[in-house]
Scaffold this motif. Structure first.
Motif, PDB file in Angstrom:
ATOM      1  N   HIS A 119       0.837  -1.199   0.000  1.00 28.01           N
ATOM      2  CA  HIS A 119       0.000   0.000   0.000  1.00 28.01           C
ATOM      3  C   HIS A 119       0.871   1.248   0.000  1.00 28.01           C
ATOM      4  O   HIS A 119       1.768   1.375   0.837  1.00 28.01           O
ATOM      5  CB  HIS A 119      -0.901   0.029   1.247  1.00 28.01           C
ATOM      6  CG  HIS A 119      -1.912  -1.060   1.267  1.00 28.01           C
ATOM      7  ND1 HIS A 119      -3.213  -0.856   0.859  1.00 28.01           N
ATOM      8  CD2 HIS A 119      -1.823  -2.366   1.638  1.00 28.01           C
ATOM      9  CE1 HIS A 119      -3.877  -1.989   0.982  1.00 28.01           C
ATOM     10  NE2 HIS A 119      -3.067  -2.916   1.450  1.00 28.01           N
ATOM     11  N   PHE A 120       0.583   2.138  -0.920  1.00 36.14           N
ATOM     12  CA  PHE A 120       1.225   3.448  -0.975  1.00 36.14           C
ATOM     13  C   PHE A 120       0.119   4.472  -0.773  1.00 36.14           C
ATOM     14  O   PHE A 120      -0.906   4.420  -1.459  1.00 36.14           O
ATOM     15  CB  PHE A 120       1.902   3.661  -2.327  1.00 36.14           C
ATOM     16  CG  PHE A 120       2.956   2.632  -2.619  1.00 36.14           C
ATOM     17  CD1 PHE A 120       4.257   2.813  -2.184  1.00 36.14           C
ATOM     18  CD2 PHE A 120       2.646   1.479  -3.323  1.00 36.14           C
ATOM     19  CE1 PHE A 120       5.237   1.855  -2.441  1.00 36.14           C
ATOM     20  CE2 PHE A 120       3.609   0.519  -3.594  1.00 36.14           C
ATOM     21  CZ  PHE A 120       4.913   0.709  -3.158  1.00 36.14           C
ATOM     22  N   THR A 121       0.299   5.379   0.168  1.00 34.26           N
ATOM     23  CA  THR A 121      -0.734   6.375   0.434  1.00 34.26           C
ATOM     24  C   THR A 121      -0.152   7.775   0.350  1.00 34.26           C
ATOM     25  O   THR A 121       1.034   7.991   0.591  1.00 34.26           O
ATOM     26  CB  THR A 121      -1.370   6.181   1.833  1.00 34.26           C
ATOM     27  OG1 THR A 121      -0.364   6.328   2.829  1.00 34.26           O
ATOM     28  CG2 THR A 121      -2.032   4.827   1.960  1.00 34.26           C
ATOM     29  N   TRP A 122      -1.013   8.699  -0.024  1.00 37.17           N
ATOM     30  CA  TRP A 122      -0.665  10.108  -0.047  1.00 37.17           C
ATOM     31  C   TRP A 122      -1.950  10.914   0.045  1.00 37.17           C
ATOM     32  O   TRP A 122      -3.033  10.412  -0.238  1.00 37.17           O
ATOM     33  CB  TRP A 122       0.126  10.483  -1.304  1.00 37.17           C
ATOM     34  CG  TRP A 122      -0.640  10.290  -2.578  1.00 37.17           C
ATOM     35  CD1 TRP A 122      -1.430  11.209  -3.206  1.00 37.17           C
ATOM     36  CD2 TRP A 122      -0.725   9.105  -3.386  1.00 37.17           C
ATOM     37  NE1 TRP A 122      -1.987  10.674  -4.351  1.00 37.17           N
ATOM     38  CE2 TRP A 122      -1.570   9.379  -4.476  1.00 37.17           C
ATOM     39  CE3 TRP A 122      -0.149   7.834  -3.276  1.00 37.17           C
ATOM     40  CZ2 TRP A 122      -1.855   8.436  -5.451  1.00 37.17           C
ATOM     41  CZ3 TRP A 122      -0.445   6.897  -4.237  1.00 37.17           C
ATOM     42  CH2 TRP A 122      -1.286   7.202  -5.317  1.00 37.17           C
ATOM     43  N   THR A 123      -1.799  12.155   0.434  1.00 38.11           N
ATOM     44  CA  THR A 123      -2.929  13.073   0.551  1.00 38.11           C
ATOM     45  C   THR A 123      -2.630  14.303  -0.284  1.00 38.11           C
ATOM     46  O   THR A 123      -1.463  14.699  -0.432  1.00 38.11           O
ATOM     47  CB  THR A 123      -3.154  13.467   2.029  1.00 38.11           C
ATOM     48  OG1 THR A 123      -3.406  12.271   2.778  1.00 38.11           O
ATOM     49  CG2 THR A 123      -4.324  14.420   2.190  1.00 38.11           C
ATOM     50  N   ARG A 124      -3.662  14.901  -0.841  1.00 38.88           N
ATOM     51  CA  ARG A 124      -3.533  16.166  -1.559  1.00 38.88           C
ATOM     52  C   ARG A 124      -4.841  16.936  -1.413  1.00 38.88           C
ATOM     53  O   ARG A 124      -5.893  16.355  -1.155  1.00 38.88           O
ATOM     54  CB  ARG A 124      -3.168  15.970  -3.027  1.00 38.88           C
ATOM     55  CG  ARG A 124      -4.167  15.167  -3.822  1.00 38.88           C
ATOM     56  CD  ARG A 124      -4.137  15.472  -5.289  1.00 38.88           C
ATOM     57  NE  ARG A 124      -4.773  16.752  -5.530  1.00 38.88           N
ATOM     58  CZ  ARG A 124      -4.906  17.302  -6.723  1.00 38.88           C
ATOM     59  NH1 ARG A 124      -4.450  16.708  -7.774  1.00 38.88           N
ATOM     60  NH2 ARG A 124      -5.503  18.454  -6.862  1.00 38.88           N
ATOM     61  N   ASP A 125      -4.749  18.236  -1.565  1.00 37.37           N
ATOM     62  CA  ASP A 125      -5.932  19.089  -1.517  1.00 37.37           C
ATOM     63  C   ASP A 125      -6.670  19.013  -2.846  1.00 37.37           C
ATOM     64  O   ASP A 125      -6.061  18.740  -3.889  1.00 37.37           O
ATOM     65  CB  ASP A 125      -5.527  20.535  -1.240  1.00 37.37           C
ATOM     66  CG  ASP A 125      -4.865  20.698   0.126  1.00 37.37           C
ATOM     67  OD1 ASP A 125      -5.188  19.927   1.047  1.00 37.37           O
ATOM     68  OD2 ASP A 125      -4.022  21.605   0.258  1.00 37.37           O
ATOM     69  N   PHE A 126      -7.994  19.256  -2.829  1.00 39.48           N
ATOM     70  CA  PHE A 126      -8.750  19.313  -4.080  1.00 39.48           C
ATOM     71  C   PHE A 126      -8.144  20.368  -4.998  1.00 39.48           C
ATOM     72  O   PHE A 126      -7.996  20.155  -6.193  1.00 39.48           O
ATOM     73  CB  PHE A 126     -10.208  19.686  -3.822  1.00 39.48           C
ATOM     74  CG  PHE A 126     -11.082  18.587  -3.294  1.00 39.48           C
ATOM     75  CD1 PHE A 126     -10.599  17.312  -3.010  1.00 39.48           C
ATOM     76  CD2 PHE A 126     -12.417  18.820  -3.080  1.00 39.48           C
ATOM     77  CE1 PHE A 126     -11.419  16.312  -2.528  1.00 39.48           C
ATOM     78  CE2 PHE A 126     -13.260  17.827  -2.600  1.00 39.48           C
ATOM     79  CZ  PHE A 126     -12.760  16.574  -2.321  1.00 39.48           C
ATOM     80  N   THR A 127      -7.837  21.520  -4.441  1.00 42.21           N
ATOM     81  CA  THR A 127      -7.197  22.610  -5.171  1.00 42.21           C
ATOM     82  C   THR A 127      -5.866  22.876  -4.492  1.00 42.21           C
ATOM     83  O   THR A 127      -5.832  23.339  -3.351  1.00 42.21           O
ATOM     84  CB  THR A 127      -8.067  23.885  -5.143  1.00 42.21           C
ATOM     85  OG1 THR A 127      -9.354  23.570  -5.670  1.00 42.21           O
ATOM     86  CG2 THR A 127      -7.442  24.990  -5.969  1.00 42.21           C
ATOM     87  N   THR A 128      -4.770  22.576  -5.189  1.00 40.60           N
ATOM     88  CA  THR A 128      -3.442  22.669  -4.571  1.00 40.60           C
ATOM     89  C   THR A 128      -2.801  24.041  -4.724  1.00 40.60           C
ATOM     90  O   THR A 128      -1.848  24.346  -4.019  1.00 40.60           O
ATOM     91  CB  THR A 128      -2.491  21.633  -5.186  1.00 40.60           C
ATOM     92  OG1 THR A 128      -2.276  21.977  -6.566  1.00 40.60           O
ATOM     93  CG2 THR A 128      -3.041  20.217  -5.071  1.00 40.60           C
ATOM     94  N   GLY A 129      -3.265  24.834  -5.682  1.00 39.42           N
ATOM     95  CA  GLY A 129      -2.604  26.100  -5.974  1.00 39.42           C
ATOM     96  C   GLY A 129      -1.483  25.944  -6.986  1.00 39.42           C
ATOM     97  O   GLY A 129      -0.902  26.923  -7.431  1.00 39.42           O
ATOM     98  N   ASP A 130      -1.171  24.720  -7.370  1.00 41.51           N
ATOM     99  CA  ASP A 130      -0.147  24.434  -8.376  1.00 41.51           C
ATOM    100  C   ASP A 130      -0.858  24.324  -9.726  1.00 41.51           C
ATOM    101  O   ASP A 130      -1.737  23.477  -9.897  1.00 41.51           O
ATOM    102  CB  ASP A 130       0.563  23.129  -8.028  1.00 41.51           C
ATOM    103  CG  ASP A 130       1.704  22.780  -8.968  1.00 41.51           C
ATOM    104  OD1 ASP A 130       1.785  23.343 -10.071  1.00 41.51           O
ATOM    105  OD2 ASP A 130       2.512  21.906  -8.600  1.00 41.51           O
ATOM    106  N   SER A 131      -0.478  25.160 -10.678  1.00 43.00           N
ATOM    107  CA  SER A 131      -1.153  25.175 -11.979  1.00 43.00           C
ATOM    108  C   SER A 131      -0.988  23.857 -12.739  1.00 43.00           C
ATOM    109  O   SER A 131      -1.738  23.584 -13.672  1.00 43.00           O
ATOM    110  CB  SER A 131      -0.636  26.332 -12.834  1.00 43.00           C
ATOM    111  OG  SER A 131       0.745  26.148 -13.122  1.00 43.00           O
TER     112      SER A 131
END
Length: 181
Positions: A119-131
């Motif tokens: 299992h590899f897990t990560w989290t990110r925001d819906f809108t990251t601010g990165d274009s």
């Protein structure tokens, strides 16, 4: 390590969706506020045969090629999880920081479950601010993509196998995250 991973997975699993690809790779995701945690589960038949695995997400209206996709690559041997972009042409996705973006993934982890799945897990925001990152909108149609391949001298080589599934983000088994604001 596995206990902490299991507790974290349980904490976000109350409302999660899962997509199972024909090769045994499974991706599940859980939404909390305006962020999403992915669990990319890779079976032994894949991680024993290949050096890297990848996950991609694209808006369905853009088609399933790699152009304009938002990708995550994982080097099996060391568990390196990298934020990548498909760019403007098909080809090996570059890391976001190589092309002016930033790594928008956090809470990265790796563990092997009792069933042998890695299992590899990560989290990110819906809108990251990165274009370079896809803005995730619950209720929209996306392609979830997978790929596998070799690594040579620390460089991901072209995928040797790949596939995709079309999903509606946030709708799974009759449950919905669409009430997320």
């Amino acid at each position: 390590m596995w206990n902490k991973f299991l507790i974290a997975l349980f904490a976000v699993s109350a409302m999660s969706c899962e997509v199972a690809f024909p090769n045994g790779i499974k991706v599940s995701y859980s939404v909390d506020n305006r962020k999403v945690t992915f669990d990319y589960a890779v079976p032994p038949s894949i991680y024993s045969a290949w050096s890297w695995v990848g996950f991609g997400m694209k808006r369905a209206e853009d088609g399933y090629s790699m152009i304009s996709g938002d990708y995550v690559s994982i080097i099996i041997e060391n568990g390196l999880i990298e934020d990548r972009t498909g760019g403007v042409r098909n080809g090996r996705p570059k890391t976001d920081d190589q092309v002016g973006g930033s790594d928008s993934l956090y809470s990265k982890a790796q563990a092997t479950g009792p069933d042998g799945m890695m299992h590899f897990t990560w989290t990110r925001d819906f809108t990251t601010g990165d274009s370079l990152d896809l803005i995730i909108v619950p209720g929209n149609n996306y392609f979830f993509q997978w790929a596998v391949g070799e690594v040579a001298n620390g460089v991901l080589k072209h995928h040797v196998d790949k596939g995709f599934a079309q999903i509606v983000f946030g709708i799974c088994d009759g449950k919905s995250f669409l009430e997320v604001n």
